[in-house]
Structure formats: structure tokens, C-alpha cells
Enzyme design. Sequence first.
Site: not given
Ligand code: F6R
Ligand code: MG
Ligand code: MG
Length: 385
Positions: A13, A230, A233
Amino acid sequence: MGPRTTISIIKCDVGSLAGHHTVPRPLLKIGERHLGEAQKEGLINSYSVFHAGDDLELLMVHNQGEENREIHKLAWDTFKEAANKAAALKLYGAGQDVLKTAFSGNVRGMGPGVAEMEITERKSDPIVVFAADKTEPGAFNYPLFRIFADPTNTAGLVVDPELAGGFEFEVLDVIESKKVVLKCPEEMYDLIALIGTPGRYVVSHVWRAKGGLKCAATSTTRLSLIAGKYVGKDDPVCIVRAQHGLPALGEILAPFMHSYFVEGWMRGSHWGPLMPVGLKNSRCTAFDGPPRMVALGFQVADGKISCDDDGNPMISDLFDDPAFDLARREAAEMAVTLRRMGEFEPARLSAETMEYTTLPKILEKLKNRFEGSDIEAKMPLRVTQ
Ligand code: F6R
Ligand code: MG
Ligand code: MG
């Protein structure tokens, strides 16, 4: 004996357009340029650049073997440049999985996910590569079990003597960094006992018992375990070999005729139904999902992906097919059912898994507000004879 050929799929990513949902064209172009140059230089023989949701996927076919420094460096340099471009474009989550560390010869443990398989080419070698977003490596446990061990899925286990000897599964304990090999059908119950916990026990390789033929490899990195917190993923990839004494292409795809639940949806904190999609729908939207998976089918021949008359690799977008409409519909229905539960388990992951998310920060805030309670002493919870 045919030539030794390696299939490598390395993903990362590096940043996404509008949240964490897709990889825009300028980043894909960087992948195509790097791999195109590597092909001209003779490091790799064929490639394909695509994306699974917000993950940039580099598929390479070459003769350099698994865990090759030059191949891993090619991927790392590609991801670095793409992450820089993402940062320059102010894309979201730029460089998310490119951990801030110097390249040490192998991208494993540095953020990207890797699945590789070096094979001795058979007369004809059909390959399927799977890539998923908003889930984790254990997401392949269930379909790999169905493909290589379940006679209700794979007719070949019952009717083809080549498959009748069964398959060996290498299972990785990603928490304790240990591995074990279990043979099916003899040890099927033990295998399920382990891989039914996909967040901990991950099928990493599968071999045919007869002749030790390699037939599947998955990525097993758990980025949160490496980083200790964290950090997105570990959206996984998997390579499966098909036909002629192995499961047929259709047996490999049959588990995806229905949706099933995987961990890793929204914020890496929720169960979600897996939705098999064609490349055109490889975008995670609703509640950052539902978790999606694409599947590409091709032939390897003489160290390359077989090409058409114009020299273009022939790659089939396997889930771009109405045969998977039912699974997509099921996934959409299961998604709304889970979402109706909001932040209540089992829609949200277990407390144990949530330790690797941002939830502990919230719990920390409440820690000092808890007071002692004698409620257990007052309530006759334990019944004695
Ligand atoms: C990223 C993912 C998303 C983010 C979510 C919050 O791979 O699975 O679900 O965890 O959009 O993202 P932030 O914390 O970057 O705003
Ligand atoms: Mg991402
Ligand atoms: Mg991804």
C-alpha cells in the site's frame, strides 16, 4: 524436466486516491515503467501491474528463484518511487506500508507482502494469482482447505488417482513464529483445529503428497506484529497451480461461489464478507469494503507468461464473471447484516485481536475511572453441588 521458473507477487500500500480505496493511474504507471525496464534488462521475463483496492500489486515471472535480492530490490525501489509520487500528489496514506528502514536484501518484514513459487515447468502450467484488500493472510485458509482437502469442493480428490494421495499444508503460527506441516486427509481434523483461527495460524504453502509437487504459496506477513502497532492491514496475496494432477481451475475457483467471513474490514477491526470481483470493481468503498479479492489466470511457458501475437501477456480476469454474482450478492447482504450491529461483537473483532488496533488508546483513557466492585461477592454466580 522443464525449466525452473519463479512466479513472484509482491504488493504494497503506497497510497490511495480518496481514502484507502484504490490505486490511481500515476502509481500504476510507475510500476509498469520499473517492471518494463527490468524486463528489457533481462532481470524478469514477464510482468503485470494491477491493484487490489489500495494495494499496488507487482506480478513478475523470472528465472531468479525465490527470495532473490535483485527481484526484491526491484519491488522495493518501485514502491519507494510510487510512495514518493503519492506524497507529491498528496494522496492518502502515502507510503503506508513502506516501513522506514534501509533495504537489507529482502522485502519480507519491511512492509510489503510477498508470495513466491519456484516451479519446474510442466508441459503446460496454469497458474492463478489471488490478491485481496481489507483482510489478512489467514483469509486464504478457508479456500485453500476447500481446494486441497475438501472432497465436496474438489472432485479430483475423489475421482483422480493423481490427487488421491492428498496434500500437505505448511501452517505458520504468526504469533510465535513457528511452523508445522500437516497431511490431509489423514490429519484433516488437526489442520482445521489450527487454521480455523486464521488470525494466528496461516496456511503458507501447500504441496501434493505424491511427488512433492508445489501447488500453493501465500503471503504471511503481519505488519502490525512487525511494527508492534496498527499500521494498516496485511492485505494478502496467494499463488495456486492448477490442472493435470492438481485441482482444476474450476475447483480452485469453486470456494468463491459463496462469500465467507474474513477479518480486517474497516480500520482492520471488523469481520467482513469476502467479495470476489473483477479488476474493474477492485475498489473498496462501502465501510471501506467489503473486503474484496481479485483472481488472475495465466500460463507460464519457458519462464514467461504466455503472450499473444503482439507480445502481450495473456491474463484472464477470473472473477469478472456472472458465475460469481451470487457470491457478490451474498457479500452485500452479509455486509449490511453485520453493519447493522455497529461496534458490537461479532461484527467487531475479538478483544484479543483489537489489541493491534487503535482501540487500546480508548481503553487507556478509561483505565483510571474504574473503581473496585464487590458485585461478584453479592451475586451467587457459582453454583456448588
Ligand atoms: C486501511 C483501512 C481503512 C482505514 C480507515 C481509517 O487499510 O483498512 O479501513 O483503517 O479508513 O483510516 P485513517 O485512520 O487513515 O483515517
Ligand atoms: Mg491504505
Ligand atoms: Mg489495502
